[in-house]
Design a protein around this motif. Sequence first.
Motif, PDB file in Angstrom:
ATOM      1  N   ARG A 192       0.806  -1.338  -0.002  1.00  0.00           N
ATOM      2  CA  ARG A 192       0.008  -0.007  -0.016  1.00  0.00           C
ATOM      3  C   ARG A 192       0.811   1.269  -0.078  1.00  0.00           C
ATOM      4  O   ARG A 192       0.365   2.367  -0.188  1.00  0.00           O
ATOM      5  N   TRP A 193       2.090   1.170   0.509  1.00  0.00           N
ATOM      6  CA  TRP A 193       2.663   2.346   0.457  1.00  0.00           C
ATOM      7  C   TRP A 193       4.314   2.046   0.334  1.00  0.00           C
ATOM      8  O   TRP A 193       5.033   1.139   0.832  1.00  0.00           O
ATOM      9  N   THR A 194       4.914   2.962  -0.680  1.00  0.00           N
ATOM     10  CA  THR A 194       6.382   3.005  -0.793  1.00  0.00           C
ATOM     11  C   THR A 194       6.845   4.474  -0.677  1.00  0.00           C
ATOM     12  O   THR A 194       6.320   5.237  -1.072  1.00  0.00           O
ATOM     13  N   GLY A 195       7.907   4.575  -0.163  1.00  0.00           N
ATOM     14  CA  GLY A 195       8.478   5.824  -0.118  1.00  0.00           C
ATOM     15  C   GLY A 195      10.093   5.907  -0.096  1.00  0.00           C
ATOM     16  O   GLY A 195      10.768   4.945   0.572  1.00  0.00           O
ATOM     17  N   SER A 196      10.568   7.141  -0.348  1.00  0.00           N
ATOM     18  CA  SER A 196      11.896   7.151  -0.063  1.00  0.00           C
ATOM     19  C   SER A 196      12.356   8.817  -0.019  1.00  0.00           C
ATOM     20  O   SER A 196      12.100   9.338  -0.943  1.00  0.00           O
ATOM     21  N   PRO A 197      13.057   9.237   1.087  1.00  0.00           N
ATOM     22  CA  PRO A 197      13.478  10.465   1.190  1.00  0.00           C
ATOM     23  C   PRO A 197      14.338  10.960   0.073  1.00  0.00           C
ATOM     24  O   PRO A 197      15.023  10.161  -0.303  1.00  0.00           O
ATOM     25  N   ASN A 209      19.301  10.877   5.867  1.00  0.00           N
ATOM     26  CA  ASN A 209      17.903  10.573   5.716  1.00  0.00           C
ATOM     27  C   ASN A 209      17.724   9.374   6.494  1.00  0.00           C
ATOM     28  O   ASN A 209      16.407   8.700   6.421  1.00  0.00           O
ATOM     29  N   SER A 210      18.385   8.806   7.410  1.00  0.00           N
ATOM     30  CA  SER A 210      18.182   7.705   8.008  1.00  0.00           C
ATOM     31  C   SER A 210      16.965   8.017   8.822  1.00  0.00           C
ATOM     32  O   SER A 210      16.045   7.039   9.134  1.00  0.00           O
ATOM     33  N   CYS A 211      16.675   8.849   9.516  1.00  0.00           N
ATOM     34  CA  CYS A 211      15.720   9.426  10.566  1.00  0.00           C
ATOM     35  C   CYS A 211      14.472   9.767   9.597  1.00  0.00           C
ATOM     36  O   CYS A 211      13.512   9.604  10.169  1.00  0.00           O
ATOM     37  N   ALA A 212      14.541  10.499   8.447  1.00  0.00           N
ATOM     38  CA  ALA A 212      13.446  10.858   7.460  1.00  0.00           C
ATOM     39  C   ALA A 212      12.820   9.681   7.158  1.00  0.00           C
ATOM     40  O   ALA A 212      11.564   9.604   6.738  1.00  0.00           O
ATOM     41  N   SER A 213      13.531   8.519   6.915  1.00  0.00           N
ATOM     42  CA  SER A 213      12.883   7.322   6.478  1.00  0.00           C
ATOM     43  C   SER A 213      11.767   6.797   7.724  1.00  0.00           C
ATOM     44  O   SER A 213      10.764   6.214   7.265  1.00  0.00           O
ATOM     45  N   ILE A 214      12.310   6.775   8.705  1.00  0.00           N
ATOM     46  CA  ILE A 214      11.051   6.822   9.992  1.00  0.00           C
ATOM     47  C   ILE A 214       9.792   7.799   9.888  1.00  0.00           C
ATOM     48  O   ILE A 214       8.901   7.384  10.065  1.00  0.00           O
ATOM     49  N   GLN A 215      10.320   8.895   9.657  1.00  0.00           N
ATOM     50  CA  GLN A 215       9.197   9.888   9.497  1.00  0.00           C
ATOM     51  C   GLN A 215       8.036   9.421   8.396  1.00  0.00           C
ATOM     52  O   GLN A 215       7.263   9.557   8.706  1.00  0.00           O
ATOM     53  N   ALA A 216       8.636   9.027   7.328  1.00  0.00           N
ATOM     54  CA  ALA A 216       7.869   8.838   6.219  1.00  0.00           C
ATOM     55  C   ALA A 216       6.865   7.433   6.604  1.00  0.00           C
ATOM     56  O   ALA A 216       5.735   7.335   6.108  1.00  0.00           O
ATOM     57  N   ALA A 217       7.641   6.541   7.231  1.00  0.00           N
ATOM     58  CA  ALA A 217       6.902   5.436   7.626  1.00  0.00           C
ATOM     59  C   ALA A 217       5.658   5.791   8.689  1.00  0.00           C
ATOM     60  O   ALA A 217       4.523   5.444   8.818  1.00  0.00           O
ATOM     61  N   ASP A 218       6.246   6.777   9.552  1.00  0.00           N
ATOM     62  CA  ASP A 218       5.172   7.243  10.712  1.00  0.00           C
ATOM     63  C   ASP A 218       4.030   7.993   9.972  1.00  0.00           C
ATOM     64  O   ASP A 218       2.899   7.657  10.391  1.00  0.00           O
ATOM     65  N   ALA A 219       4.371   8.695   9.126  1.00  0.00           N
ATOM     66  CA  ALA A 219       3.114   9.373   8.331  1.00  0.00           C
ATOM     67  C   ALA A 219       2.345   8.357   7.519  1.00  0.00           C
ATOM     68  O   ALA A 219       1.102   8.587   7.682  1.00  0.00           O
ATOM     69  N   ALA A 220       2.718   7.387   7.133  1.00  0.00           N
ATOM     70  CA  ALA A 220       2.037   6.639   6.372  1.00  0.00           C
ATOM     71  C   ALA A 220       0.882   5.791   7.492  1.00  0.00           C
ATOM     72  O   ALA A 220       0.054   5.687   7.068  1.00  0.00           O
ATOM     73  N   VAL A 221       1.458   5.248   8.414  1.00  0.00           N
ATOM     74  CA  VAL A 221       0.681   4.452   9.399  1.00  0.00           C
ATOM     75  C   VAL A 221      -0.095   5.446  10.154  1.00  0.00           C
ATOM     76  O   VAL A 221      -1.378   4.941  10.430  1.00  0.00           O
ATOM     77  N   SER A 222       0.398   6.654  10.471  1.00  0.00           N
ATOM     78  CA  SER A 222      -0.599   7.509  11.116  1.00  0.00           C
ATOM     79  C   SER A 222      -1.655   7.827  10.450  1.00  0.00           C
ATOM     80  O   SER A 222      -2.752   8.285  10.868  1.00  0.00           O
ATOM     81  N   ALA A 223      -1.584   8.134   9.027  1.00  0.00           N
ATOM     82  CA  ALA A 223      -2.671   8.599   8.146  1.00  0.00           C
ATOM     83  C   ALA A 223      -3.285   7.216   7.770  1.00  0.00           C
ATOM     84  O   ALA A 223      -4.429   7.568   7.082  1.00  0.00           O
ATOM     85  N   GLY A 224      -2.937   6.246   8.016  1.00  0.00           N
ATOM     86  CA  GLY A 224      -3.994   4.906   7.688  1.00  0.00           C
ATOM     87  C   GLY A 224      -3.501   4.516   6.118  1.00  0.00           C
ATOM     88  O   GLY A 224      -4.170   3.626   5.769  1.00  0.00           O
ATOM     89  N   TYR A 225      -2.441   4.925   5.629  1.00  0.00           N
ATOM     90  CA  TYR A 225      -2.230   4.459   4.340  1.00  0.00           C
ATOM     91  C   TYR A 225      -1.764   3.062   4.192  1.00  0.00           C
ATOM     92  O   TYR A 225      -1.807   2.515   3.101  1.00  0.00           O
ATOM     93  N   ALA A 226      -1.260   2.606   5.103  1.00  0.00           N
ATOM     94  CA  ALA A 226      -0.570   1.325   5.426  1.00  0.00           C
ATOM     95  C   ALA A 226      -0.547   0.885   6.772  1.00  0.00           C
ATOM     96  O   ALA A 226      -0.660   1.929   7.981  1.00  0.00           O
ATOM     97  N   LYS A 227      -0.431  -0.301   7.280  1.00  0.00           N
ATOM     98  CA  LYS A 227      -0.559  -0.904   8.571  1.00  0.00           C
ATOM     99  C   LYS A 227       0.920  -1.078   9.086  1.00  0.00           C
ATOM    100  O   LYS A 227       0.863  -0.994  10.357  1.00  0.00           O
ATOM    101  N   HIS A 228       1.616  -1.828   8.401  1.00  0.00           N
ATOM    102  CA  HIS A 228       2.939  -2.306   9.150  1.00  0.00           C
ATOM    103  C   HIS A 228       3.827  -1.977   8.002  1.00  0.00           C
ATOM    104  O   HIS A 228       4.234  -2.769   6.885  1.00  0.00           O
ATOM    105  N   VAL A 229       4.693  -0.796   8.218  1.00  0.00           N
ATOM    106  CA  VAL A 229       5.621  -0.350   7.168  1.00  0.00           C
ATOM    107  C   VAL A 229       7.143  -1.085   7.714  1.00  0.00           C
ATOM    108  O   VAL A 229       7.547  -0.557   8.852  1.00  0.00           O
ATOM    109  N   VAL A 230       7.910  -1.543   6.589  1.00  0.00           N
ATOM    110  CA  VAL A 230       9.173  -1.882   7.014  1.00  0.00           C
ATOM    111  C   VAL A 230      10.255  -0.757   6.324  1.00  0.00           C
ATOM    112  O   VAL A 230       9.996  -0.331   5.126  1.00  0.00           O
ATOM    113  N   VAL A 231      10.934  -0.278   7.375  1.00  0.00           N
ATOM    114  CA  VAL A 231      11.976   0.683   7.165  1.00  0.00           C
ATOM    115  C   VAL A 231      13.241   0.015   7.130  1.00  0.00           C
ATOM    116  O   VAL A 231      13.689  -0.673   8.200  1.00  0.00           O
ATOM    117  N   PHE A 232      14.296   0.082   6.155  1.00  0.00           N
ATOM    118  CA  PHE A 232      15.518  -0.652   6.104  1.00  0.00           C
ATOM    119  C   PHE A 232      16.606   0.336   5.257  1.00  0.00           C
ATOM    120  O   PHE A 232      16.278   1.135   4.688  1.00  0.00           O
TER     121      PHE A 232
END
Lengths: 387, 144
Positions: free
Chosen positions: A73-78, A85-108
């Motif tokens: 449901r969600w892909t992204g890359s700062p 961008n190591s922490c910006a990647s967590i921010q992007a996943a936070d945004a996705a799950v907080s907004a309900g666009y995805a449920k479980h986002v893997v950041v790696f």
Amino acid sequence: MHGAAAIAGIGESTYYERGGSPHSEFQLACIAIQRAVEDAGLELADIDGFVSYMDSRNDPIRLARALGIRNLRWTGSPWSGGGNNSCASIQAADAAVSAGYAKHVVVFRALAQGQFGRFGQSGGGGGGGYLGGAFAWNAIYGLMTPAQQCALHTARFMHDHGISQEALCEISLACYANAQLNPRALRYGKPLTREAYHASRWIVTPFHLYDCCPENDGAAAAVVTTAERARDLAQKPAAIVAAAQGVGPAFATYTQDTLGSSHYGQVAEHLWQNAGVVAQDVDVAQFYENFTGPVLMAMCEMGFASPDGIESFVKDGALQGPDAKLPFNTSGGNIGEAYIHGFEMINESVRQIRGTSTCQAPNVERALVVGGPGYSPGSAVLLGASA
Amino acid sequence: MTRVLGDAWPLPGLDDRNRAFFTAGVLMLQQCKRCQHVQHPPEDVCEACQSFDLGGFESAGAGRVESVIVVHHPLHPGMADIVPYAVVAVALDDVPGVLLTGNVTNRAPDAVAIGDRVEVTFEEVVDTANNVTLKIPQWQAVDG
């Protein structure tokens, strides 16, 4: 919606010296992701999003196929740079799950420089040819690598604030000292002395060899979901209290008002504003050390010390061990544990919140991660035992 | 003159943005024709007023070393004879805010310091493949 998301699982591959991985980079990514998902108490099929940074090789579609993930449901890359961008990647996943666009986002982040070649080597020459685009302005003068670029800022910072080589040495010594407690660390069992630091060769003034992080092969991953879902999973959640990005000058651009900076002033402003706390409320901090000097600048810009006071803040081993005034890079960081582009610091901060670090700070309520300094956009994330 | 980093060091790949800087033989920067702002490196848009109407500004080329590093580690074996060399960031007297990078042509690498006064000079190199004479801005230390 700060604190609406949390890190529910973490995982990593074995870390290897550069070129030492028996696995391909993609296999390393899959190992770290599988372990993070298992750690969270989830199945691979539960994953519906991927975020990484500076990674065009291990793309989400390839991962979804390999890992049997049918519902992405969600892909992204700062944008821009690398470890910044190591922490910006967590921010992007936070945004996705907080907004309900995805449920479980893997950041790696996965990297096998043995397989794909090294960072920090680009734009230079000596065998003729041409340097074009952004590289033309500085590489023509032999200013090419991140070490050199960060050194130019560090030299000015040290000059302006009377900072000695000892302050840089302290950063490296703390990373090595804490790595001696961490069996995952590539520098485990290989302590560094002050004498060996000073005796090591110059890479570029003011950086000795031990001011520069090594290059390694490995992968690390984290699972981000809502705080509500995380409560029902296998581990104590690490709440994402706040995450932030902030900008500085464009790549290859130097300006008078940003010389001697790691470009984290705006990150600090945004992070503390989002979090509603200040630097002094942090119990343990991981600072991305591409090189030691930018860590000193980032510490000041994030609000831990003044530039004129930073040397006394770090001196005489003040950053070493779990009982330090500011427990710092407790897994060893890029220098001591492994250079996984700073993602090993995300996982270490989750361990600090869980109470499972090999260099566990006491009573951790808030754990800070500061991404790669000196490049823009910078990013930081504050994790909490509670939101 | 011989180039500071040796005659085998790569040349700038010229394009419309950097041609004036590397060939004019004077220190030519980019200036907005609408608001007179000078910016470096050049961009397609003025960073001060967003105009697309950009021209040139000839700096007198006098300035001050704002930072300096000495590169010791050769990135590859071909650089072994080039290191150590110094790289400076220079602030210009007549263009506030901007920094230019470069090398100092008349001082040993470890004899360059923050605060040193410098003037622009040019490395003249003929790019025979493209039949163009490059005049690459560099710096010479001056007393005072």
